[in-house]
Design an enzyme around this catalytic site. Structure first.
Site, PDB file in Angstrom:
ATOM      1  N   SER A  17       4.558   2.848   8.174  1.00 22.81           N
ATOM      2  CA  SER A  17       4.369   1.595   7.176  1.00 22.81           C
ATOM      3  C   SER A  17       5.478   1.183   6.317  1.00 22.81           C
ATOM      4  O   SER A  17       6.191   2.062   5.457  1.00 22.81           O
ATOM      5  CB  SER A  17       3.140   1.856   6.052  1.00 22.81           C
ATOM      6  OG  SER A  17       1.906   2.018   6.926  1.00 22.81           O
ATOM      7  N   ILE A  52     -11.735 -24.876   3.969  1.00 28.03           N
ATOM      8  CA  ILE A  52     -11.596 -25.356   5.374  1.00 28.03           C
ATOM      9  C   ILE A  52     -12.035 -24.454   6.278  1.00 28.03           C
ATOM     10  O   ILE A  52     -12.499 -23.362   6.000  1.00 28.03           O
ATOM     11  CB  ILE A  52     -10.203 -25.445   5.499  1.00 28.03           C
ATOM     12  CG1 ILE A  52      -9.125 -24.482   5.106  1.00 28.03           C
ATOM     13  CG2 ILE A  52      -9.561 -26.838   4.802  1.00 28.03           C
ATOM     14  CD1 ILE A  52      -7.513 -24.564   5.465  1.00 28.03           C
ATOM     15  N   ASP A  70       0.324  -7.665   1.529  1.00 27.57           N
ATOM     16  CA  ASP A  70       0.597  -6.069   1.686  1.00 27.57           C
ATOM     17  C   ASP A  70       2.104  -5.881   1.630  1.00 27.57           C
ATOM     18  O   ASP A  70       2.495  -5.081   2.458  1.00 27.57           O
ATOM     19  CB  ASP A  70      -0.171  -5.573   2.911  1.00 27.57           C
ATOM     20  CG  ASP A  70      -0.106  -4.088   2.668  1.00 27.57           C
ATOM     21  OD1 ASP A  70       0.021  -3.684   1.433  1.00 27.57           O
ATOM     22  OD2 ASP A  70      -0.142  -3.247   3.622  1.00 27.57           O
ATOM     23  N   HIS A  84       0.692  -1.212  -0.182  1.00 29.76           N
ATOM     24  CA  HIS A  84       0.017   0.178   0.029  1.00 29.76           C
ATOM     25  C   HIS A  84       0.852   1.163  -0.049  1.00 29.76           C
ATOM     26  O   HIS A  84       0.231   2.299  -0.050  1.00 29.76           O
ATOM     27  CB  HIS A  84      -1.125   0.127   1.033  1.00 29.76           C
ATOM     28  CG  HIS A  84      -0.538   0.242   2.504  1.00 29.76           C
ATOM     29  ND1 HIS A  84       0.035  -0.835   3.396  1.00 29.76           N
ATOM     30  CD2 HIS A  84      -0.097   1.270   3.173  1.00 29.76           C
ATOM     31  CE1 HIS A  84       0.434  -0.117   4.537  1.00 29.76           C
ATOM     32  NE2 HIS A  84       0.440   1.141   4.320  1.00 29.76           N
TER      33      HIS A  84
END
Length: 528
Positions: A258, A317, A181, A150
């Site tokens: 980030s 699952i 990400d 991002h």
């Protein structure tokens, strides 16, 4: 004379006793004071030792900072974003709704001059942002940086600012992995130092950690905290097939952090800071980092191949802990493990893993949750044979499956072949809310089923019924109830007559996509 002598002796004895008591009192008091002083002195020394330890911890932080900061970078990103407002103003389809084409020239009949009243809005606009990254490999004058998708994904321009102040404008986006990400960049520069990877599998709750990055553009920032939790799924990464097993920390992480590294007290990268949980937009004590082992796997894949290739089984699952009724119906008494709900046709696990299997280990490693299984299989190279320990038919069995390569578009693979045919000529099963038909040639063709299919074909499902809530749909074929085979509708109705829906009913179902296990239970509770 004798009486006076006796009196004097008594007086002298009293004085002597008083003196002795006084001396003893003063001596005792002095002793108490000495003891209290000694204790106070010990406390002061202990406090000084504690302060020294605090100073030692500060020294550790300083040392870690010196070891890691040369590898941390700030990333200024420019992206082009489509302008939805411009599309609204210049959308001919929208104009035709208000100004139909009456003269036949193919254009909306907009009144003269009206179009020129539209704002002159660009189709795209540029946005800028700041993130962080960490240099993890240096080959001569080429360095590789790990950051968040991002941050760098879709960037048209990137400026990398190194710790020493140099700005690098030749950054190349090697590849991205939206499912985790993460992204990998490559730059050309000399005198660069890579950070060291740590082992995130050794991270424990309570470990002291440090976060590095450029929060709000403040380059070279360092914060510290502890690991608050492990294996967090926060629903932050977009997409239903994302991989989340975050390290949760209380070290302050803010916008701009980030992509920066989360490190341990040895200066090793144990995570990539990715997101925060906040109601204000700023840090509120909960930050999330991608574990280093996952980040290193993604980095190695992107650096070598330009994309991430993951292992794949082709099964749906669920955690046993969420489906205990189904597990008990299968005879499984545990509360950990992974229940196979659906197995796709023509997938790696087809004919190997079956709906109703409970996976409890892979290659001898205990598996307790879906998250553990997904991450383990994703990190397994396609073509690798793995051995599953499954609970099936009341006992543990060993099943070997060759792992396949995960398709790029899992959604289209999962939804391929669905259809909505119209029912005709069915019988009913009122207890379940479904309409059924025998597998005649016409019915099998209508639902694109294999000509050899046997069972009771579901042709419609009543909305809100037990079958609908359990996930049955038109085109499903019920082939077994419990351990009893179903070849046609008559078999199904006969077996249903002896079942108690309040205790639960386990069905084995196939369709053109694959096979799965369905558990149906009524709201009525059985008496005990």
């Amino acid at each position: 004379m004798n009486r006076s002598t006796k009196t004097l002796k008594k007086a002298l004895a009293a004085v002597a006793l008083g003196t002795a008591l006084s001396v003893a009192w003063f001596a005792g008091n002095a002793l108490v004071q000495d003891v209290q002083f000694a204790r106070a002195q010990e406390q002061v020394e202990a406090t000084r030792a504690q302060i020294a330890n605090v100073q030692d911890m500060a020294a550790v932080f300083k040392a870690v900072g010196k070891a890691v900061e040369p590898s941390v970078v700030s990333i200024q990103v420019t992206k082009s974003v489509k302008n939805p407002a411009a599309r609204r103003f210049h959308d001919d389809d929208l104009l035709r709704r208000f100004f139909p084409d009456r003269d036949g020239d193919g254009e909306p009949d907009v009144p003269e001059g009206f179009r020129f009243n539209f704002p002159d809005l660009p189709e795209e606009f540029r946005t800028q942002g700041t993130g962080s990254g960490v240099i993890v490999q240096v080959d001569g004058s080429t360095a590789y940086i790990v950051t968040n998708n991002h941050v760098a994904g879709g960037a048209t321009e990137m400026v990398i600012t190194l710790n020493d102040g140099r700005e690098i404008k030749n950054a190349k986006l090697v590849g991205t992995d939206p499912k985790s990400d993460l992204a990998v960049l490559k730059i050309q520069a000399d005198r660069l130092i890579p950070a060291r990877w740590g082992d995130s599998d050794k991270v424990e709750k309570g470990d002291i950690v440090l976060a590095f990055g450029s929060p709000f553009g403040y380059v070279g920032s360092m914060t510290h905290g502890i690991v608050s939790a492990l294996n967090r799924q926060a629903g932050i990464i977009s997409g239903e097939f994302a991989y989340e097993n975050f390290i949760q920390v209380d070290a302050p992480i803010n916008p701009g952090n980030s992509g920066g590294p989360l490190v341990n007290l040895r200066g090793e990268v144990i995570g990539i800071n990715t997101a925060i949980a906040s109601r204000s937009g700023g840090f509120q004590g909960i930050g999330f980092s991608v574990p280093s082992n996952q980040a290193k796997f993604v980095f190695d894949q992107i650096r070598e191949r330009g994309k991430v290739i993951r292992g794949w089984l082709g099964v749906e699952i669920a955690d046993v802990s969420r489906f205990l009724d189904e597990a008990r119906a299968l005879g499984y008494e545990g509360d950990k493990g992974v229940l196979v709900k659906f197995a796709m046709n023509n997938a790696p696990a087809a004919g190997k893993l079956k709906p109703g299997d409970i996976i409890i280990a892979i290659d001898g490693k205990k598996i307790e949750t879906v998250q553990e299984l997904r991450n383990l299989i994703a990190a397994t190279a396609p073509g690798t044979n793995v051995t599953f320990t499954v609970f099936r038919d009341g006992k543990q069995q060993q099943i070997t499956v060759k792992v396949g390569e995960q398709p790029d578009d899992l959604r289209s693979v999962a939804s391929a072949g669905q259809s909505e045919p119209q029912p005709s000529g069915e019988v009913t099963a009122e207890a379940l809310g479904i309409r059924l038909a025998d597998p005649s040639e016409e019915v099998l063709q209508r639902f694109s089923l294999d000509p050899s299919t046997q069972g009771a074909v579901v042709t419609s499902v009543k909305p809100g019924s037990l079958a609908h809530l359990a996930g049955l749909s038109a085109g499903d074929v019920i082939t077994r109830i419990g351990n009893d085979p179903v070849k046609n509708v008559e078999d199904l109705n006969r077996l249903l007559a002896n079942k108690d829906l309040s205790k639960g009913l386990k069905l084995f179902v196939t369709n053109r996509q694959g096979s799965r296990f369905v558990f149906i239970k009524s709201e009525k509770q059985s008496g005990e």
